[in-house]
Motif scaffolding. Structure first.
Motif, PDB file in Angstrom:
ATOM      1  N   GLU A  27      31.291  28.925  36.766  1.00 58.46           N
ATOM      2  CA  GLU A  27      32.310  29.857  36.284  1.00 58.46           C
ATOM      3  C   GLU A  27      31.696  31.164  35.786  1.00 58.46           C
ATOM      4  O   GLU A  27      32.198  32.257  36.049  1.00 58.46           O
ATOM      5  CB  GLU A  27      33.118  29.187  35.154  1.00 58.46           C
ATOM      6  N   LYS A  28      30.591  31.016  35.060  1.00 56.30           N
ATOM      7  CA  LYS A  28      29.963  32.204  34.481  1.00 56.30           C
ATOM      8  C   LYS A  28      29.495  33.153  35.577  1.00 56.30           C
ATOM      9  O   LYS A  28      29.791  34.359  35.545  1.00 56.30           O
ATOM     10  CB  LYS A  28      28.780  31.765  33.623  1.00 56.30           C
ATOM     11  N   LEU A  29      28.837  32.561  36.556  1.00 55.98           N
ATOM     12  CA  LEU A  29      28.315  33.361  37.667  1.00 55.98           C
ATOM     13  C   LEU A  29      29.455  34.022  38.432  1.00 55.98           C
ATOM     14  O   LEU A  29      29.410  35.204  38.771  1.00 55.98           O
ATOM     15  CB  LEU A  29      27.490  32.463  38.602  1.00 55.98           C
ATOM     16  N   PHE A  30      30.504  33.237  38.645  1.00 62.78           N
ATOM     17  CA  PHE A  30      31.668  33.742  39.378  1.00 62.78           C
ATOM     18  C   PHE A  30      32.272  34.960  38.681  1.00 62.78           C
ATOM     19  O   PHE A  30      32.551  35.986  39.288  1.00 62.78           O
ATOM     20  CB  PHE A  30      32.698  32.617  39.508  1.00 62.78           C
ATOM     21  N   LYS A  31      32.416  34.836  37.369  1.00 64.64           N
ATOM     22  CA  LYS A  31      32.996  35.930  36.583  1.00 64.64           C
ATOM     23  C   LYS A  31      32.119  37.178  36.632  1.00 64.64           C
ATOM     24  O   LYS A  31      32.611  38.293  36.530  1.00 64.64           O
ATOM     25  CB  LYS A  31      33.176  35.505  35.127  1.00 64.64           C
ATOM     26  N   GLU A  32      30.834  36.951  36.755  1.00 64.51           N
ATOM     27  CA  GLU A  32      29.920  38.088  36.731  1.00 64.51           C
ATOM     28  C   GLU A  32      29.785  38.759  38.086  1.00 64.51           C
ATOM     29  O   GLU A  32      29.270  39.861  38.191  1.00 64.51           O
ATOM     30  CB  GLU A  32      28.533  37.630  36.254  1.00 64.51           C
ATOM     31  N   THR A  33      30.246  38.054  39.134  1.00 64.65           N
ATOM     32  CA  THR A  33      30.008  38.611  40.459  1.00 64.65           C
ATOM     33  C   THR A  33      31.265  38.913  41.266  1.00 64.65           C
ATOM     34  O   THR A  33      31.252  39.800  42.104  1.00 64.65           O
ATOM     35  CB  THR A  33      29.151  37.632  41.292  1.00 64.65           C
ATOM     36  N   ASN A  34      32.336  38.172  41.005  1.00 65.99           N
ATOM     37  CA  ASN A  34      33.541  38.383  41.808  1.00 65.99           C
ATOM     38  C   ASN A  34      34.058  39.814  41.644  1.00 65.99           C
ATOM     39  O   ASN A  34      34.316  40.265  40.528  1.00 65.99           O
ATOM     40  CB  ASN A  34      34.615  37.384  41.388  1.00 65.99           C
ATOM     41  N   PRO A  35      34.202  40.540  42.747  1.00 62.27           N
ATOM     42  CA  PRO A  35      34.589  41.958  42.660  1.00 62.27           C
ATOM     43  C   PRO A  35      35.970  42.167  42.014  1.00 62.27           C
ATOM     44  O   PRO A  35      36.148  43.106  41.233  1.00 62.27           O
ATOM     45  CB  PRO A  35      34.565  42.413  44.117  1.00 62.27           C
ATOM     46  N   ASN A  36      36.937  41.297  42.360  1.00 62.09           N
ATOM     47  CA  ASN A  36      38.276  41.441  41.761  1.00 62.09           C
ATOM     48  C   ASN A  36      38.221  41.317  40.242  1.00 62.09           C
ATOM     49  O   ASN A  36      38.788  42.118  39.498  1.00 62.09           O
ATOM     50  CB  ASN A  36      39.225  40.370  42.312  1.00 62.09           C
ATOM     51  N   ILE A  37      37.518  40.280  39.831  1.00 61.60           N
ATOM     52  CA  ILE A  37      37.423  40.041  38.398  1.00 61.60           C
ATOM     53  C   ILE A  37      36.693  41.174  37.705  1.00 61.60           C
ATOM     54  O   ILE A  37      37.109  41.647  36.643  1.00 61.60           O
ATOM     55  CB  ILE A  37      36.712  38.690  38.133  1.00 61.60           C
ATOM     56  N   LEU A  38      35.655  41.632  38.318  1.00 64.95           N
ATOM     57  CA  LEU A  38      34.888  42.718  37.707  1.00 64.95           C
ATOM     58  C   LEU A  38      35.743  43.975  37.568  1.00 64.95           C
ATOM     59  O   LEU A  38      35.715  44.645  36.542  1.00 64.95           O
ATOM     60  CB  LEU A  38      33.635  43.009  38.539  1.00 64.95           C
ATOM     61  N   ARG A  39      36.505  44.228  38.605  1.00 64.99           N
ATOM     62  CA  ARG A  39      37.346  45.431  38.591  1.00 64.99           C
ATOM     63  C   ARG A  39      38.378  45.322  37.458  1.00 64.99           C
ATOM     64  O   ARG A  39      38.571  46.235  36.662  1.00 64.99           O
ATOM     65  CB  ARG A  39      38.040  45.600  39.944  1.00 64.99           C
ATOM     66  N   ASN A  40      39.010  44.159  37.407  1.00 63.08           N
ATOM     67  CA  ASN A  40      40.004  43.956  36.347  1.00 63.08           C
ATOM     68  C   ASN A  40      39.383  44.046  34.959  1.00 63.08           C
ATOM     69  O   ASN A  40      39.939  44.665  34.053  1.00 63.08           O
ATOM     70  CB  ASN A  40      40.679  42.591  36.511  1.00 63.08           C
ATOM     71  N   GLN A  41      38.226  43.410  34.842  1.00 64.28           N
ATOM     72  CA  GLN A  41      37.591  43.384  33.524  1.00 64.28           C
ATOM     73  C   GLN A  41      37.213  44.793  33.080  1.00 64.28           C
ATOM     74  O   GLN A  41      37.378  45.154  31.919  1.00 64.28           O
ATOM     75  CB  GLN A  41      36.337  42.490  33.573  1.00 64.28           C
ATOM     76  N   GLU A  42      36.768  45.569  34.037  1.00 56.95           N
ATOM     77  CA  GLU A  42      36.410  46.947  33.723  1.00 56.95           C
ATOM     78  C   GLU A  42      37.634  47.708  33.238  1.00 56.95           C
ATOM     79  O   GLU A  42      37.594  48.462  32.273  1.00 56.95           O
ATOM     80  CB  GLU A  42      35.846  47.599  34.986  1.00 56.95           C
ATOM     81  N   LYS A  43      38.737  47.473  33.924  1.00 56.81           N
ATOM     82  CA  LYS A  43      39.988  48.132  33.557  1.00 56.81           C
ATOM     83  C   LYS A  43      40.414  47.711  32.143  1.00 56.81           C
ATOM     84  O   LYS A  43      40.797  48.538  31.312  1.00 56.81           O
ATOM     85  CB  LYS A  43      41.079  47.749  34.582  1.00 56.81           C
ATOM     86  N   ILE A  44      40.337  46.392  31.910  1.00 59.20           N
ATOM     87  CA  ILE A  44      40.693  45.894  30.584  1.00 59.20           C
ATOM     88  C   ILE A  44      39.864  46.587  29.517  1.00 59.20           C
ATOM     89  O   ILE A  44      40.377  47.074  28.510  1.00 59.20           O
ATOM     90  CB  ILE A  44      40.471  44.364  30.503  1.00 59.20           C
ATOM     91  N   ASN A  45      38.579  46.652  29.763  1.00 57.06           N
ATOM     92  CA  ASN A  45      37.694  47.255  28.772  1.00 57.06           C
ATOM     93  C   ASN A  45      38.011  48.722  28.529  1.00 57.06           C
ATOM     94  O   ASN A  45      38.091  49.160  27.384  1.00 57.06           O
ATOM     95  CB  ASN A  45      36.232  47.112  29.226  1.00 57.06           C
ATOM     96  N   SER A  46      38.203  49.452  29.615  1.00 62.36           N
ATOM     97  CA  SER A  46      38.407  50.890  29.432  1.00 62.36           C
ATOM     98  C   SER A  46      39.770  51.160  28.784  1.00 62.36           C
ATOM     99  O   SER A  46      39.883  51.998  27.897  1.00 62.36           O
ATOM    100  CB  SER A  46      38.275  51.626  30.772  1.00 62.36           C
ATOM    101  N   VAL A  47      40.792  50.420  29.236  1.00 64.30           N
ATOM    102  CA  VAL A  47      42.115  50.636  28.644  1.00 64.30           C
ATOM    103  C   VAL A  47      42.107  50.240  27.172  1.00 64.30           C
ATOM    104  O   VAL A  47      42.631  50.951  26.315  1.00 64.30           O
ATOM    105  CB  VAL A  47      43.201  49.851  29.411  1.00 64.30           C
ATOM    106  N   SER A  48      41.487  49.099  26.870  1.00 69.43           N
ATOM    107  CA  SER A  48      41.436  48.632  25.485  1.00 69.43           C
ATOM    108  C   SER A  48      40.809  49.659  24.568  1.00 69.43           C
ATOM    109  O   SER A  48      41.326  49.939  23.489  1.00 69.43           O
ATOM    110  CB  SER A  48      40.625  47.341  25.374  1.00 69.43           C
ATOM    111  N   SER A  49      39.703  50.225  25.023  1.00 67.35           N
ATOM    112  CA  SER A  49      39.016  51.145  24.119  1.00 67.35           C
ATOM    113  C   SER A  49      39.810  52.438  23.963  1.00 67.35           C
ATOM    114  O   SER A  49      39.906  52.985  22.874  1.00 67.35           O
ATOM    115  CB  SER A  49      37.589  51.405  24.597  1.00 67.35           C
ATOM    116  N   ARG A  50      40.409  52.894  25.071  1.00 65.11           N
ATOM    117  CA  ARG A  50      41.237  54.107  24.946  1.00 65.11           C
ATOM    118  C   ARG A  50      42.438  53.849  24.052  1.00 65.11           C
ATOM    119  O   ARG A  50      42.818  54.675  23.228  1.00 65.11           O
ATOM    120  CB  ARG A  50      41.735  54.536  26.335  1.00 65.11           C
ATOM    121  N   PHE A  51      43.016  52.684  24.258  1.00 60.20           N
ATOM    122  CA  PHE A  51      44.193  52.302  23.486  1.00 60.20           C
ATOM    123  C   PHE A  51      43.864  52.244  21.989  1.00 60.20           C
ATOM    124  O   PHE A  51      44.590  52.795  21.155  1.00 60.20           O
ATOM    125  CB  PHE A  51      44.694  50.942  23.990  1.00 60.20           C
ATOM    126  N   ALA A  52      42.751  51.624  21.678  1.00 53.75           N
ATOM    127  CA  ALA A  52      42.343  51.518  20.274  1.00 53.75           C
ATOM    128  C   ALA A  52      42.125  52.904  19.679  1.00 53.75           C
ATOM    129  O   ALA A  52      42.543  53.181  18.545  1.00 53.75           O
ATOM    130  CB  ALA A  52      41.071  50.686  20.166  1.00 53.75           C
TER     131      ALA A  52
END
Length: 501
Positions: A133-158
């Motif tokens: 699971e850990k490896l998958f989360k770190e490599t899957n492009p869809n997940i990475l893209r989403n996670q990046e979005k989550i991070n950037s939106v979260s920080s802007r939102f905060a």
RNA sequence: GCGGAAGUAGCUCAUUUGGUAGAGCGACAGCCUUCCAAGCUGUAGGUAGCGGGUUCGAGACCCGUCUUCCGCUCCA
């Protein structure tokens, strides 16, 4: 429900007709959700407050009362969390006419992205054996893209929330293409700030005047006086500080008569206990408070506890005493275990030590707090609504009677000469003069005796004292009890012992 | 804030399609009445929420506004 609506209307109209509650500023068309207590209302309200005060302050040796100012230092509301926690950014969807909290919309959006990632993981789990699971989360492009979005939106939102940038929050909502769950459209209004607290200026010159707030709860007045009361009152833990006073909240909708008003009155008691013992005392006060309600003789079926699942940021246990109002079970009183949150916050913001030295354990600590907080106006409505009764009597006639607990009734007795002649009014006046030193009394000689009884029924007077010809001969009167309408004859000298208040 | 309904005497309500406001209860004054509303006489109280419009004429129709109630959003 229709019946209850009808009943509620009758209660409101009865309250006005007999002088309990008037709409505020009525000759100027009124003020939404502001009400004035009238000549009978103020008596009932004062009696409720007194009954509470006696039960809390007089009866408990370890509870004292205070009366703190409504104006308080503005930093108090920063410390308490009211400045930050109750500035909600609101946004409306123009098509569905629904209102949302802008921050919640964005949080929901983030949550959706999280859910998406979870699904990806679930899918992959089924697909691959020896799934990492850990490896998958770190490599899957869809997940990475989403996670990046989550991070950037979260920080802007905060960031935006921190700066209260309402325009920025709106553009973020537009940019993320968040749609209204109901209408599905992106047709949003501007984001507006909703302020819970009323603010005003202190200082006679507008420049340099400080913005201060009308208190949204009386509790903080107790917390900021904790150390003063503890020291000057020689208080030993556990002890309580009680207060009755006005509070002000800019409710989005203030409705349902005096149930939810922007200006209201609270009866609060903060009970300071040793850390670790708070749940024991929480249970203790739950019990004490329901017993207080019980003591008024109101049907217990009208009460229920409602434990909070979602606790406020400062609480580790909370329950409401709900009352069966004409519009359903609603909060009447809250009992909260507030931990040491408030005193800790004030210690932090004021820089003063707010600690108790416990001689038993030889320790110094910030006490934990159990709060009991009841709305005076809600209690008033509970009593009034519960008292209002329409009865059909044995002879088929009707009467409207307020079966108010005698201890709370505006007038305790009415003194009535049976007829307005033969010296009966004079005799009645003598009794009136005797009794009015002790309690609220009303004298009435107008109209037939039966009509006068009904008038007193309608305002909840528990006892009617009637003077007849026999009174002139042997100094006795009849006392008629409101709810049963039964009468007994007693000597004038024993009137006080004969009425139970 | 949005949607729905409503606003005529202290209360509850009437005023048939626009013709210049009425009842019951209540209040007050008095009469009658020796114990549970609705007996008699009299009095007071409404520029029909407010503003504007249509009309010879508006409580009624139209617009605006305010207020209230119900629902939705929020609620330590």
């Amino acid at each position: 429900m229709a019946n209850n609506d009808e009943l509620f209307k009758q209660i409101i109209s009865h309250a006005k007709e007999y002088g309990f509650i008037f709409p505020s500023s009525e000759i100027y068309d009124g003020m939404s959700a502001v009400y004035d207590y009238a000549q009978l209302g103020v008596e009932l309200k004062n009696n409720i407050k007194q009954y509470w005060w006696k039960a809390m302050v007089q009866y408990n040796e370890n509870i004292v009362g205070i009366d703190s100012a409504i104006f308080m230092h503005p930093t108090i509301w920063k410390a308490s969390g009211h400045v930050d926690a109750f500035n909600d950014p609101l946004i409306d969807n123009k098509d569905s006419k629904k209102r949302y909290r802008a921050d919640v919309l964005i949080e929901d959006y983030l949550q959706k992205l999280e859910d998406k990632n979870e699904k990806e993981v679930e899918k992959a789990k089924k697909k691959f054996e020896n799934f990492d699971e850990k490896l998958f989360k770190e490599t899957n492009p869809n997940i990475l893209r989403n996670q990046e979005k989550i991070n950037s939106v979260s920080s802007r939102f905060a960031e935006l929330m921190n700066q209260s940038d309402l325009v920025g929050i709106k553009s973020l909502i537009e940019e993320l293409e968040i749609v209204c769950p109901v209408s599905g459209s992106k047709n949003w209004t501007d984001v507006r700030q909703f302020n819970l607290m009323f603010s005003t200026q202190m200082g006679s010159v507008s420049e340099g005047a400080d913005t201060i707030y009308l208190r949204p709860e009386t509790a903080q007045g107790i917390f900021v006086n904790f150390i003063n009361v503890y020291k000057t009152g020689r208080m030993k833990i556990p002890f309580g500080i009680a207060q009755i006073g006005k509070a002000f909240r800019n409710e989005i909708v203030a409705r349902q008569f005096i149930f939810r008003m922007r200006e209201f009155e609270q009866m609060e008691m903060q009970f300071f206990v040793r850390p670790g013992e708070e749940i024991k005392w929480f249970e203790y006060w739950k019990n004490e408070r329901i017993n207080w309600h019980k003591s008024l003789g109101i049907d217990l079926a009208n009460y229920r506890f409602h434990d909070h699942d979602k606790l406020a940021h400062y609480a580790n246990a909370a329950t409401d005493i709900e009352f069966n109002f004409p519009f359903g079970f609603k909060e009447l009183e809250g009992i909260h275990s507030r931990t040491d949150y408030d005193l800790s916050q004030h210690e932090k913001f004021s820089g003063k030590k707010l600690r108790y030295f416990d001689p038993e354990t030889n320790e110094s600590y910030i006490p934990y707090v159990i709060e009991t907080s009841i709305g005076v106006d809600r209690m008033f409505l509970a009593v009034l609504g519960n008292s209002f009764t329409e009865e059909t009597l044995a002879d088929g006639s009707q009467r409207v009677v307020l079966k108010i607990p005698p201890v709370l009734a505006p007038y305790k007795v009415a003194v009535l000469p049976l007829v307005k002649k033969d010296g009966l009014p004079e005799k009645a006046r003598e009794i009136m003069d005797l009794l009015k030193m002790k309690m609220m009394c009303q004298y009435d000689e107008k109209d037939a005796i039966g009509r006068r009884y009904r008038r007193q029924d309608a305002i909840g007077t528990p006892y009617c004292i009637t003077v007849d010809n026999q009174s002139l001969e042997d100094n006795t009167v009849t006392i008629r009890e409101r709810d049963t309408m039964l009468q007994k004859r007693v000597p004038i000298s024993e009137i006080l012992q004969s009425i139970i208040l």
